[in-house]
Motif scaffolding. Structure first.
Motif, short mmCIF file in Angstrom:
data_model
loop_
_atom_site.label_atom_id
_atom_site.label_comp_id
_atom_site.label_asym_id
_atom_site.label_seq_id
_atom_site.Cartn_x
_atom_site.Cartn_y
_atom_site.Cartn_z
N THR A 58 26.69 76.97 34.54
CA THR A 58 26.89 78.11 35.44
C THR A 58 26.83 77.67 36.89
O THR A 58 27.66 78.08 37.72
CB THR A 58 25.84 79.19 35.17
OG1 THR A 58 25.96 79.65 33.81
CG2 THR A 58 26.02 80.38 36.11
N ARG A 59 25.87 76.82 37.23
CA ARG A 59 25.77 76.32 38.61
C ARG A 59 27.00 75.48 38.98
O ARG A 59 27.49 75.55 40.11
CB ARG A 59 24.49 75.50 38.78
CG ARG A 59 23.21 76.34 38.76
CD ARG A 59 22.00 75.56 39.25
NE ARG A 59 21.64 74.47 38.35
CZ ARG A 59 20.81 74.62 37.32
NH1 ARG A 59 20.27 75.81 37.05
NH2 ARG A 59 20.51 73.58 36.55
N CYS A 61 30.05 75.92 37.79
CA CYS A 61 31.14 76.88 38.04
C CYS A 61 31.06 77.46 39.45
O CYS A 61 32.07 77.56 40.17
CB CYS A 61 31.10 78.00 37.02
SG CYS A 61 31.40 77.47 35.31
N ARG A 62 29.86 77.82 39.86
CA ARG A 62 29.69 78.40 41.19
C ARG A 62 29.93 77.36 42.28
O ARG A 62 30.47 77.69 43.35
CB ARG A 62 28.29 78.98 41.31
CG ARG A 62 28.09 80.24 40.44
CD ARG A 62 26.65 80.71 40.43
NE ARG A 62 26.51 81.91 39.60
CZ ARG A 62 25.36 82.39 39.17
NH1 ARG A 62 24.22 81.78 39.50
NH2 ARG A 62 25.32 83.47 38.42
N PHE A 66 33.80 79.51 41.45
CA PHE A 66 33.94 80.59 40.47
C PHE A 66 32.62 81.35 40.37
O PHE A 66 31.55 80.80 40.56
CB PHE A 66 34.34 80.03 39.11
CG PHE A 66 35.70 79.42 39.08
CD1 PHE A 66 36.83 80.20 38.86
CD2 PHE A 66 35.87 78.05 39.29
CE1 PHE A 66 38.09 79.64 38.84
CE2 PHE A 66 37.13 77.48 39.27
CZ PHE A 66 38.25 78.28 39.05
N ASP A 67 32.73 82.64 40.01
CA ASP A 67 31.53 83.47 39.92
C ASP A 67 30.69 83.13 38.69
O ASP A 67 29.48 83.36 38.68
CB ASP A 67 31.91 84.95 39.86
CG ASP A 67 32.52 85.42 41.18
OD1 ASP A 67 32.21 84.83 42.22
OD2 ASP A 67 33.32 86.38 41.14
N GLY A 68 31.30 82.59 37.65
CA GLY A 68 30.58 82.26 36.43
C GLY A 68 31.51 81.58 35.45
O GLY A 68 32.67 81.26 35.76
N TYR A 69 31.01 81.37 34.23
CA TYR A 69 31.77 80.61 33.24
C TYR A 69 33.02 81.37 32.78
O TYR A 69 34.07 80.78 32.57
CB TYR A 69 30.89 80.28 32.04
CG TYR A 69 31.53 79.29 31.08
CD1 TYR A 69 31.89 78.02 31.52
CD2 TYR A 69 31.78 79.63 29.75
CE1 TYR A 69 32.48 77.10 30.66
CE2 TYR A 69 32.36 78.71 28.88
CZ TYR A 69 32.71 77.45 29.34
OH TYR A 69 33.29 76.55 28.48
N GLN A 71 34.91 83.46 34.50
CA GLN A 71 35.95 83.33 35.53
C GLN A 71 36.51 81.90 35.55
O GLN A 71 37.70 81.69 35.77
CB GLN A 71 35.38 83.70 36.89
CG GLN A 71 35.01 85.18 37.05
CD GLN A 71 33.70 85.54 36.35
OE1 GLN A 71 32.94 84.66 35.95
NE2 GLN A 71 33.44 86.84 36.22
#
Length: 305
Positions: A58-59, A61-62, A66-69, A71
């Motif tokens: 998740t980190r 992706c950000r 991206f806002d999260g996995y 997205q």
């Protein structure tokens, strides 16, 4: 976020790569090597493949915008779709196979690759280390075997074989159960971790915990210089998968199954009398559930008038 109009995902990763910690950098490696992986894998599966945690994914992706996995996966799917069928095929399947290959050619290519993997394993495997581990298993009080995901299948297969020749053995795929078992081991125990990458955090944690309380630890992995190999007393390295195969594909498990067979036979040799007795007893126990094929077809019931 307008993914289609922005920089490619590869460019986003390249722009932030130097500032990424090691765990996030491993995720980047997976994504760059297999661009469609995020579309095919859950966040947990991608984390396992990279040897890290879902929170780190998740980190990551950000970090690349991206806002999260979810997205991130949408962005990857959009990009893969724009890349064309040929590029997607090469990324997912590999250059060894063409979409118009005949079934015969696909089969022959598979056989060639798998035979090469087995032959390479036979050439690489350190028989001194395998023998040392087999002796420890044969003389142990208990054997714990750890593996998650696809490696859990190999762990269960090894556990079944050892159990059948009279050894106390458990295979653990759940981290909590595995760690709870690991802390109960001691110097009379053997703990075996199985991970293709050698970086699966849960498996490493279970193996390291068993080692911390005195168990003799064994790693079976494709990566001799991996995290899991580092925490083991003995590391049995199998060849890196062929380029078309993924680390969690069952096809790449053949080399590990060869090592499992080798362990099983060497252990059985060292406890020959007991192993032979156990094998005979278990074969007799299940014999009643096997039926010979009928030599004649059953009589067809007569139809009512």
């Amino acid at each position: 976020m307008e993914v289609g109009n922005g920089p490619t995902i590869a460019n986003r990763i390249a722009a932030r790569r130097r500032s990424m910690p090691a765990a996030m950098s491993r995720i980047a490696d997976v994504v760059l090597e297999h661009p469609s992986a995020p579309v095919e894998l859950t966040i947990t599966e991608l984390a396992e493949r990279a040897g890290t945690s879902p929170a780190t994914v998740t980190r990551f992706c950000r970090a690349i915008g991206f806002d999260g996995y979810t997205q991130f996966r949408v962005g990857v799917a959009s990009e893969v779709g724009r890349g064309g069928a040929d590029e997607t095929w090469r990324a997912d399947i590999g250059s060894e196979f063409a979409p118009d290959d005949t079934p015969d050619k696909v089969l022959r290519t598979l056989v060639s690759l798998h035979v090469r993997s087995l032959e390479t394993t036979a050439a690489w495997v350190d028989l001194e280390d395998v023998s040392r581990a087999a002796h420890a298993i044969a003389t142990s009080r208990h054997v714990d075997i750890y593996g998650v995901g696809g490696s859990a299948v190999i762990a269960t297969e090894l556990q079944r074989r050892l159990h059948r020749i009279g050894l106390s053995a458990h295979a653990w795929s759940d981290t909590h159960d595995g760690i709870a078992s690991a802390v109960l081991q001691n110097g009379d125990s053997v703990a075996i971790g199985i991970s293709s990458t050698g970086q699966t955090e849960q498996t490493v944690e279970m193996l390291a915990q068993a080692g911390a309380v005195g168990a003799f630890t064994v790693a079976i992995t494709h990566a001799a210089d991996s995290w899991m190999a580092d925490v083991a007393d003995v590391a049995i390295a199998t060849p890196t998968p062929a380029s078309y195969l993924r680390p969690d594909d069952m096809s790449v498990k053949h080399s590990q199954l060869l090592v499992v067979d080798l362990f099983y036979l060497l252990v059985a040799q060292q406890m020959f009398d007991e192993a032979a007795t156990r094998l005979a007893a278990t074969a007799m126990a299940v014999s009643g559930y096997r039926r010979d094929r009928q030599t004649t077809a059953p009589t067809k019931p007569a139809q009512e008038a």
